[in-house]
Design a protein around this motif. Structure first.
Motif, PDB file in Angstrom:
ATOM      1  N   GLY A  98       6.094   3.472  -5.370  1.00  0.00           N
ATOM      2  CA  GLY A  98       4.804   2.818  -5.126  1.00  0.00           C
ATOM      3  C   GLY A  98       4.529   2.653  -3.652  1.00  0.00           C
ATOM      4  N   GLY A  99       3.321   2.977  -3.207  1.00  0.00           N
ATOM      5  CA  GLY A  99       2.979   2.987  -1.793  1.00  0.00           C
ATOM      6  C   GLY A  99       2.216   1.764  -1.319  1.00  0.00           C
ATOM      7  N   LYS A 100       1.518   1.949  -0.188  1.00  0.00           N
ATOM      8  CA  LYS A 100       0.876   0.844   0.514  1.00  0.00           C
ATOM      9  C   LYS A 100      -0.499   0.528  -0.077  1.00  0.00           C
ATOM     10  N   LEU A 101      -0.444  -0.102  -1.226  1.00  0.00           N
ATOM     11  CA  LEU A 101      -1.621  -0.574  -1.942  1.00  0.00           C
ATOM     12  C   LEU A 101      -1.824  -2.056  -1.651  1.00  0.00           C
ATOM     13  N   PRO A 102      -2.909  -2.657  -2.129  1.00  0.00           N
ATOM     14  CA  PRO A 102      -3.024  -4.112  -2.033  1.00  0.00           C
ATOM     15  C   PRO A 102      -1.874  -4.766  -2.810  1.00  0.00           C
TER      16      PRO A 102
END
Length: 358
Positions: free
Chosen positions: A79-83
């Motif tokens: 999982g990446g740089k999401l909210p």
């Protein structure tokens, strides 16, 4: 009744490599590390722009293993740089993909995880997920206060591996994670720690504010840092690079290789010993500070990450934290396993999954 077999492909993109693994239930079938030479990445404006060469490299690696993609039940990406997200699985959908392509919180290799997982899963008509993303946030409001209203403490940490090791530790003891208090410290290129109370990561020490590590400075005295930033020696990029990539062991000793540092210590290098011991000292100090969050009611402390393989480090952390209670050492990065096991729980309907909303 025969057990249903599920096969999951895990994808963990790093700055200069992509690691993949295929698990059939809890059995590792194979794992591979695909290196991306610096010259092959040069010229890309962002990590997401590297998508075509990363995808091609993964598909070639799977082909080399003569693996039939149609065996897969699901694909899991880092999982990446999401909210800020909740713990657990999120189904990869068009909203998530659009956010990662066009407005990620930060440019980071993990932003490729969902994109790559979706691209492989879609033609197979199987789901793709992320799990325990780096932006997972369950911190209490009181823990987010920093001392300045302009700055809010963030939960960004090695959440995927840390929660997986807490789950493993609880399983090893025959506990339910939701009934226990567990402190986990991930010790790798960056070092972070968390306290898990009744299954939730209610406070976190990030690798920006905690111990220094092989290549990161950790927390620094802010007045001296401000003076350094305004000294004329640094711009924004170089100051960031100095604290993240060129800090810690790299800054003091010119190497981020823990084995090299331990070799120097064995040969009598006292500076190397002081700096390395200082890193272990800071790890222990920050672990102990998290015990205050749960009034000292610690059921177990878990040490994980690559540096947990070092007997030198463990022998110097352990005496400072044993007063907290049992300490369990579960070394390694474990992200690929954590992804696969998390999604296996979703496929078995032992856990649900979330949908992404900005």
């Amino acid at each position: 009744m025969a057990e249903t077999n599920y096969t999951v492909l895990s994808i963990n993109p790093g700055s200069t490599s992509t690691r993949i693994a295929v698990y059939k239930n809890h059995e590792l079938l194979f794992q591979k590390k695909v290196d991306h030479p610096a010259e092959s990445l040069r010229g890309f404006e962002s990590n997401v722009a590297q998508f075509p060469i990363r995808l091609d490299a993964i598909l070639k690696a799977l082909q080399e293993e003569q693996f039939d993609l149609h065996q897969l039940s699901a694909v899991a990406g880092r999982g990446g740089k999401l909210p800020p997200l909740l713990q657990g699985a999120y189904l990869v959908d068009e909203g998530m993909l659009d956010f990662l392509r066009h407005r990620p919180i930060d440019d980071h290799a993990s932003n490729l995880g969902a994109l790559l997982a979706h691209e492989i899963a879609k033609p197979l008509n199987i789901p793709s997920y992320i799990y325990d993303a780096v932006v997972m946030d369950q911190m209490e409001d009181i823990a987010k206060l920093s001392g300045l209203p302009e700055i809010r403490r963030k939960a960004s940490c090695h959440a995927l591996n840390m929660r997986a090791m807490a789950i493993k530790a609880a399983a090893n003891k025959g506990w339910k994670l939701a009934d226990k208090n567990i402190i986990v410290s991930h010790m790798g290129a960056g070092i972070s720690a968390t306290v898990i109370h009744q299954g939730r990561m209610i406070d976190v020490i990030t690798d920006e504010e905690g111990p220094y590590s092989p290549e990161r400075s950790g927390g620094l005295p802010n007045r001296q840092l401000i003076d350094l930033c305004f000294s004329g020696k640094f711009d924004r990029h170089s100051a960031t690079r100095r604290t993240r990539g060129q800090g810690g062991l790299m800054a003091y000793l010119g190497t981020n290789n823990a084995l090299e540092v331990e070799r120097r210590i064995a040969e009598g290098d006292e500076k190397a010993r002081l700096v390395y011991d200082g890193m272990a000292y800071q790890v222990a100090k920050h672990i102990a500070s998290l015990a205050a969050v749960i009034n000292g009611q610690v059921d177990v402390v878990v040490l994980t990450g690559a540096l947990a393989n070092s007997s030198y480090i463990i022998e110097r952390v352990m005496p400072r934290i044993q007063f907290l209670g049992e300490v369990m050492v579960l070394p390694g990065e474990n992200e690929l396993e954590a992804l696969a096991y998390g999604i296996l729980r979703v496929l078995r309907k032992e856990e649900g999954f979330h949908t992404f909303h900005e």
